[in-house]
Design an enzyme around this catalytic site. Structure first.
Site, PDB file in Angstrom:
ATOM      1  N   GLY A  12       0.786  -1.231   0.000  1.00  0.00           N
ATOM      2  CA  GLY A  12       0.000   0.000   0.000  1.00  0.00           C
ATOM      3  C   GLY A  12       0.818   1.281   0.000  1.00  0.00           C
ATOM      4  O   GLY A  12       0.317   2.333   0.406  1.00  0.00           O
ATOM      5  N   SER A  13       2.063   1.216  -0.505  1.00  0.00           N
ATOM      6  CA  SER A  13       2.865   2.449  -0.494  1.00  0.00           C
ATOM      7  C   SER A  13       2.265   3.484  -1.447  1.00  0.00           C
ATOM      8  O   SER A  13       2.316   4.693  -1.172  1.00  0.00           O
ATOM      9  CB  SER A  13       4.331   2.167  -0.817  1.00  0.00           C
ATOM     10  OG  SER A  13       4.511   1.776  -2.144  1.00  0.00           O
ATOM     11  N   ASN A  14       1.688   3.044  -2.557  1.00  0.00           N
ATOM     12  CA  ASN A  14       1.008   3.999  -3.457  1.00  0.00           C
ATOM     13  C   ASN A  14      -0.242   4.567  -2.795  1.00  0.00           C
ATOM     14  O   ASN A  14      -0.517   5.767  -2.912  1.00  0.00           O
ATOM     15  CB  ASN A  14       0.632   3.324  -4.775  1.00  0.00           C
ATOM     16  CG  ASN A  14       1.763   3.359  -5.779  1.00  0.00           C
ATOM     17  OD1 ASN A  14       2.051   4.392  -6.359  1.00  0.00           O
ATOM     18  ND2 ASN A  14       2.442   2.234  -5.941  1.00  0.00           N
ATOM     19  N   ILE A  88     -11.587  -7.005 -11.599  1.00  0.00           N
ATOM     20  CA  ILE A  88     -12.773  -6.206 -11.280  1.00  0.00           C
ATOM     21  C   ILE A  88     -13.968  -6.815 -11.985  1.00  0.00           C
ATOM     22  O   ILE A  88     -13.946  -7.040 -13.190  1.00  0.00           O
ATOM     23  CB  ILE A  88     -12.564  -4.733 -11.726  1.00  0.00           C
ATOM     24  CG1 ILE A  88     -11.404  -4.110 -10.947  1.00  0.00           C
ATOM     25  CG2 ILE A  88     -13.836  -3.911 -11.538  1.00  0.00           C
ATOM     26  CD1 ILE A  88     -11.593  -4.049  -9.442  1.00  0.00           C
ATOM     27  N   ASN A 102      -6.313   2.034 -13.027  1.00  0.00           N
ATOM     28  CA  ASN A 102      -5.286   1.140 -12.483  1.00  0.00           C
ATOM     29  C   ASN A 102      -3.913   1.704 -12.831  1.00  0.00           C
ATOM     30  O   ASN A 102      -3.754   2.413 -13.824  1.00  0.00           O
ATOM     31  CB  ASN A 102      -5.440  -0.243 -13.126  1.00  0.00           C
ATOM     32  CG  ASN A 102      -4.405  -1.232 -12.637  1.00  0.00           C
ATOM     33  OD1 ASN A 102      -4.141  -1.347 -11.435  1.00  0.00           O
ATOM     34  ND2 ASN A 102      -3.800  -1.963 -13.559  1.00  0.00           N
ATOM     35  N   HIS A 104      -0.125   0.197 -13.739  1.00  0.00           N
ATOM     36  CA  HIS A 104       0.642  -1.012 -14.047  1.00  0.00           C
ATOM     37  C   HIS A 104       2.122  -0.619 -14.091  1.00  0.00           C
ATOM     38  O   HIS A 104       2.478   0.381 -14.714  1.00  0.00           O
ATOM     39  CB  HIS A 104       0.207  -1.599 -15.395  1.00  0.00           C
ATOM     40  CG  HIS A 104       0.884  -2.904 -15.675  1.00  0.00           C
ATOM     41  ND1 HIS A 104       0.472  -4.071 -15.070  1.00  0.00           N
ATOM     42  CD2 HIS A 104       1.945  -3.214 -16.442  1.00  0.00           C
ATOM     43  CE1 HIS A 104       1.274  -5.048 -15.469  1.00  0.00           C
ATOM     44  NE2 HIS A 104       2.167  -4.562 -16.304  1.00  0.00           N
ATOM     45  N   ASP A 145      -5.352  -5.349 -17.878  1.00  0.00           N
ATOM     46  CA  ASP A 145      -4.368  -4.421 -18.450  1.00  0.00           C
ATOM     47  C   ASP A 145      -4.665  -4.016 -19.893  1.00  0.00           C
ATOM     48  O   ASP A 145      -3.748  -3.748 -20.663  1.00  0.00           O
ATOM     49  CB  ASP A 145      -2.955  -5.037 -18.388  1.00  0.00           C
ATOM     50  CG  ASP A 145      -2.558  -5.390 -16.955  1.00  0.00           C
ATOM     51  OD1 ASP A 145      -3.051  -4.718 -16.040  1.00  0.00           O
ATOM     52  OD2 ASP A 145      -1.747  -6.313 -16.779  1.00  0.00           O
ATOM     53  N   GLU A 174       5.818   6.144 -10.034  1.00  0.00           N
ATOM     54  CA  GLU A 174       4.450   5.999  -9.513  1.00  0.00           C
ATOM     55  C   GLU A 174       4.147   7.089  -8.491  1.00  0.00           C
ATOM     56  O   GLU A 174       3.092   7.736  -8.556  1.00  0.00           O
ATOM     57  CB  GLU A 174       4.282   4.616  -8.866  1.00  0.00           C
ATOM     58  CG  GLU A 174       4.362   3.491  -9.867  1.00  0.00           C
ATOM     59  CD  GLU A 174       4.125   2.115  -9.271  1.00  0.00           C
ATOM     60  OE1 GLU A 174       3.609   1.255  -9.994  1.00  0.00           O
ATOM     61  OE2 GLU A 174       4.454   1.887  -8.090  1.00  0.00           O
TER      62      GLU A 174
HETATM   63  C1  GAR Z   1       2.866  -1.127  -7.666  1.00  0.00           C
HETATM   64  O1  GAR Z   1       4.165  -1.085  -8.243  1.00  0.00           O
HETATM   65  C2  GAR Z   1       1.830  -1.260  -8.757  1.00  0.00           C
HETATM   66  O2  GAR Z   1       2.179  -0.637  -9.953  1.00  0.00           O
HETATM   67  C3  GAR Z   1       1.780  -2.763  -8.921  1.00  0.00           C
HETATM   68  O3  GAR Z   1       1.868  -3.283  -7.625  1.00  0.00           O
HETATM   69  C4  GAR Z   1       2.705  -2.409  -6.854  1.00  0.00           C
HETATM   70  C5  GAR Z   1       2.013  -2.181  -5.517  1.00  0.00           C
HETATM   71  O4  GAR Z   1       2.898  -1.555  -4.619  1.00  0.00           O
HETATM   72  N1  GAR Z   1       0.566  -3.176  -9.605  1.00  0.00           N
HETATM   73  C6  GAR Z   1       0.524  -4.230 -10.412  1.00  0.00           C
HETATM   74  O5  GAR Z   1       1.476  -4.962 -10.621  1.00  0.00           O
HETATM   75  C7  GAR Z   1      -0.839  -4.466 -11.077  1.00  0.00           C
HETATM   76  N2  GAR Z   1      -0.717  -5.377 -12.183  1.00  0.00           N
HETATM   77  P1  GAR Z   1       2.322  -0.830  -3.331  1.00  0.00           P
HETATM   78  O6  GAR Z   1       1.376  -1.821  -2.632  1.00  0.00           O
HETATM   79  O7  GAR Z   1       3.521  -0.537  -2.473  1.00  0.00           O
HETATM   80  O8  GAR Z   1       1.597   0.415  -3.754  1.00  0.00           O
END
Ligand code: GAR
Length: 188
Positions: A12-14, A88, A102, A104, A145, A174
């Protein structure tokens, strides 16, 4: 006030970065965080940020009624997938047409599709000897995607880069771009 729901399965850093970006915004708010994983790091982050977070089972995500109820409760305008690993479902897509996005961690259409998430993506990028990678922010449709691209940004991949080094570069993109793209979508 525009309300965002973030869906996340992992660290969940994003989600945290987006929530902090909008913390002082009077018009846009991260109102709720939903996950399919009760042990996901995103719950602890939500707790620290004072944002309610809930876990739903895979079945509940597919059937969607409890999710739709929760989204209505928080008057959600935009659903943001930030590391969300479930598909989804149709009822959710129908209820939020053009309102689910989303991120990616690669330059779609390359290195996307089923099973391509997180480190798997960066390992594939290194294995393919790509000279660049990046992020793709896109609308969600019924296929993994494949929804229309909203935004892409790139970073160089050096021949000596490990998947972890690529992941760090992509994460930096990101954190920089995802909140701004969300803000733009909600102020159009
Ligand atoms: C992120 O890098 C995101 O782009 C990726 O998962 C990571 C989650 O990191 N998403 C995918 O790969 C979707 N296909 P986070 O939990 O630290 O935000």
């Amino acid at each position: 006030m525009k309300n965002i729901a973030i869906l996340a399965s992992g660290s969940g850093s994003n989600a945290e970065n987006i929530a902090r970006y909008f913390a002082d915004n009077k018009n846009i708010n991260v109102s709720v965080i939903l996950s399919n994983n009760p042990r996901a790091g995103v719950h602890a982050r939500a707790n620290t940020l004072g944002i309610p977070s809930f876990t739903f089972t895979r079945e509940e995500f597919v059937e969607a009624t409890p999710i739709l109820k929760k989204l209505a409760e928080y008057h959600i305008d935009l659903i943001v997938l930030a590391g969300f690993m479930n598909k989804i479902s149709e009822p959710l897509l129908k209820a939020f047409p053009g309102k689910i996005i989303n991120i990616h961690p690669a330059l779609l259409p390359k290195h996307g599709g089923k099973g391509m998430y997180g480190m798997h993506v960066h390992e594939a990028v290194v294995a393919a000897k790509e000279k660049e990678s990046g992020i793709t922010i896109h609308y969600i449709n019924e296929n993994y995607d494949e929804g229309a691209t909203i935004f892409q940004a790139t970073c160089p991949v050096e021949p000596t880069d490990t998947p972890e080094e690529v992941a760090n570069k992509v994460h930096a993109l990101e954190y920089l771009h995802f909140p701004k793209v969300i803000e733009k979508l909600l102020t159009l």
